[in-house]
Design an enzyme around this catalytic site. Structure first.
Site, PDB file in Angstrom:
ATOM      1  N   SER A   1       0.770  -1.134  -0.045  1.00  0.00           N
ATOM      2  CA  SER A   1       0.088  -0.085  -0.079  1.00  0.00           C
ATOM      3  C   SER A   1       0.755   1.214   0.027  1.00  0.00           C
ATOM      4  O   SER A   1       0.285   2.315  -0.245  1.00  0.00           O
ATOM      5  CB  SER A   1      -1.108   0.005   1.105  1.00  0.00           C
ATOM      6  OG  SER A   1      -0.221  -0.211   2.473  1.00  0.00           O
TER       7      SER A   1
ATOM      8  N   GLY B   1      -1.803  -4.246   1.540  1.00  0.00           N
ATOM      9  CA  GLY B   1      -1.831  -5.409   2.493  1.00  0.00           C
ATOM     10  C   GLY B   1      -1.085  -6.509   2.162  1.00  0.00           C
ATOM     11  O   GLY B   1      -1.060  -7.630   2.812  1.00  0.00           O
TER      12      GLY B   1
ATOM     13  N   ASN C   1       4.547  -5.397   5.452  1.00  0.00           N
ATOM     14  CA  ASN C   1       3.727  -6.442   5.806  1.00  0.00           C
ATOM     15  C   ASN C   1       4.242  -7.805   5.961  1.00  0.00           C
ATOM     16  O   ASN C   1       3.843  -8.703   6.028  1.00  0.00           O
ATOM     17  CB  ASN C   1       2.544  -6.427   4.728  1.00  0.00           C
ATOM     18  CG  ASN C   1       1.829  -5.111   4.454  1.00  0.00           C
ATOM     19  OD1 ASN C   1       1.429  -4.717   5.496  1.00  0.00           O
ATOM     20  ND2 ASN C   1       1.633  -4.833   3.416  1.00  0.00           N
TER      21      ASN C   1
ATOM     22  N   ASP D   1      -1.789   6.962  10.227  1.00  0.00           N
ATOM     23  CA  ASP D   1      -0.862   6.225  10.892  1.00  0.00           C
ATOM     24  C   ASP D   1       0.339   6.438  10.570  1.00  0.00           C
ATOM     25  O   ASP D   1       0.632   7.393  10.008  1.00  0.00           O
ATOM     26  CB  ASP D   1      -1.290   4.672  10.682  1.00  0.00           C
ATOM     27  CG  ASP D   1      -1.407   4.330   9.306  1.00  0.00           C
ATOM     28  OD1 ASP D   1      -0.323   4.943   8.338  1.00  0.00           O
ATOM     29  OD2 ASP D   1      -1.951   3.730   8.994  1.00  0.00           O
TER      30      ASP D   1
ATOM     31  N   HIS E   1       1.467   5.183   6.315  1.00  0.00           N
ATOM     32  CA  HIS E   1       0.826   5.879   5.217  1.00  0.00           C
ATOM     33  C   HIS E   1       1.087   7.011   5.185  1.00  0.00           C
ATOM     34  O   HIS E   1       0.322   7.882   6.020  1.00  0.00           O
ATOM     35  CB  HIS E   1      -0.381   5.178   4.913  1.00  0.00           C
ATOM     36  CG  HIS E   1      -0.578   3.814   4.822  1.00  0.00           C
ATOM     37  ND1 HIS E   1      -0.826   3.021   6.069  1.00  0.00           N
ATOM     38  CD2 HIS E   1      -0.411   2.773   4.098  1.00  0.00           C
ATOM     39  CE1 HIS E   1      -1.015   1.873   5.580  1.00  0.00           C
ATOM     40  NE2 HIS E   1      -0.698   1.434   4.552  1.00  0.00           N
TER      41      HIS E   1
END
Length: 233
Positions: A32, A66, A98, A214, A217
């Protein structure tokens, strides 16, 4: 002798092959932090903002939110990219955000370490079994003779998170990515360090504004800086 960065070298090579290929294609694969996002999300992947730096080059952003190096392969996303590749295309590989965790508890995590002979059998939530490999194995798996490959280290999370001073703490996947690129003698971009360098110059207040949701990102302004960091890296 001056050593050209992998990205400058990439631009030079692509410009050269344009004599043969009317529209060379660069595929971006990753998670992402590279992928495109809707405006309503308030975040953007740097792969969207890097496009202006590659004039005359067809950029196809196949990054998926993800995903890890492992799940990107298992879900068939890499196979989809491979089916589109033609001789002379380019693929940029960037994973890491991830990829942490225990493969017994996460369907994205690889086996720990770089010993590619080590595997682990796991049962997924749908009842199917999977042989899990190391992160480096999955990077090797993404390499193909059909195209030119570039490996980039993952980008950092907000290095000012809960701190007034910048932190330089590269996860193990940064070193893993560099190792694969070195062993295979393919271009490597230390994107992690390049972003840290730019963020150190911009300072805490500005960088914190890049992360509205967050610590991972960025918004569009942050994505533009991360994309800019990729070029001279």
């Amino acid at each position: 002798m001056m050593r050209l960065s992998p990205v400058i070298l990439l631009s030079f090579v692509i410009l050269s092959v344009r004599v043969v290929l009317s529209s060379p294609t660069l595929y971006l694969i990753g998670d992402s932090t590279i992928a495109p996002h809707d405006a309503s999300e308030g975040i953007q992947g740097w792969g969207v903002e890097v496009t202006p730096f590659f004039q005359g080059i067809n950029i196809v952003n196949k990054a998926a939110s993800g995903r890890s190096a492992r799940s990107y392969i298992r879900e068939g996303k890499w196979a989809d990219v491979q089916s589109s590749l033609i001789s002379g295309d380019y693929v940029l590989i960037q994973f890491g955000h991830n990829d942490g965790g225990n493969p017994l508890k996460s369907d994205r995590a690889p086996v720990y370490g770089t010993n590619d002979s080590v595997t682990q059998n796991v049962t997924l939530s749908d009842g199917t079994t999977e042989i899990v490999h190391t992160f480096t194995y999955y990077l090797y798996y993404h390499l193909t003779m059909q195209c030119y490959t570039i490996i980039a280290s993952q980008t950092p999370d907000n290095p000012y998170d809960n701190s007034t001073t910048i932190a330089y703490n590269p996860p193990r996947f940064v070193a893993y990515a560099k190792e694969v690129a070195s062993l295979k003698d393919i271009p490597y971009v230390d994107h992690f360090s390049a972003v840290i360098w730019i963020f150190a110059k911009l300072g805490e207040t500005t960088v914190d504004e890049f992360y509205p949701r967050d610590h991972t990102h960025t918004n569009m302004a942050g994505a533009q800086q991360v994309a800019r960091a990729f070029i001279p890296a």
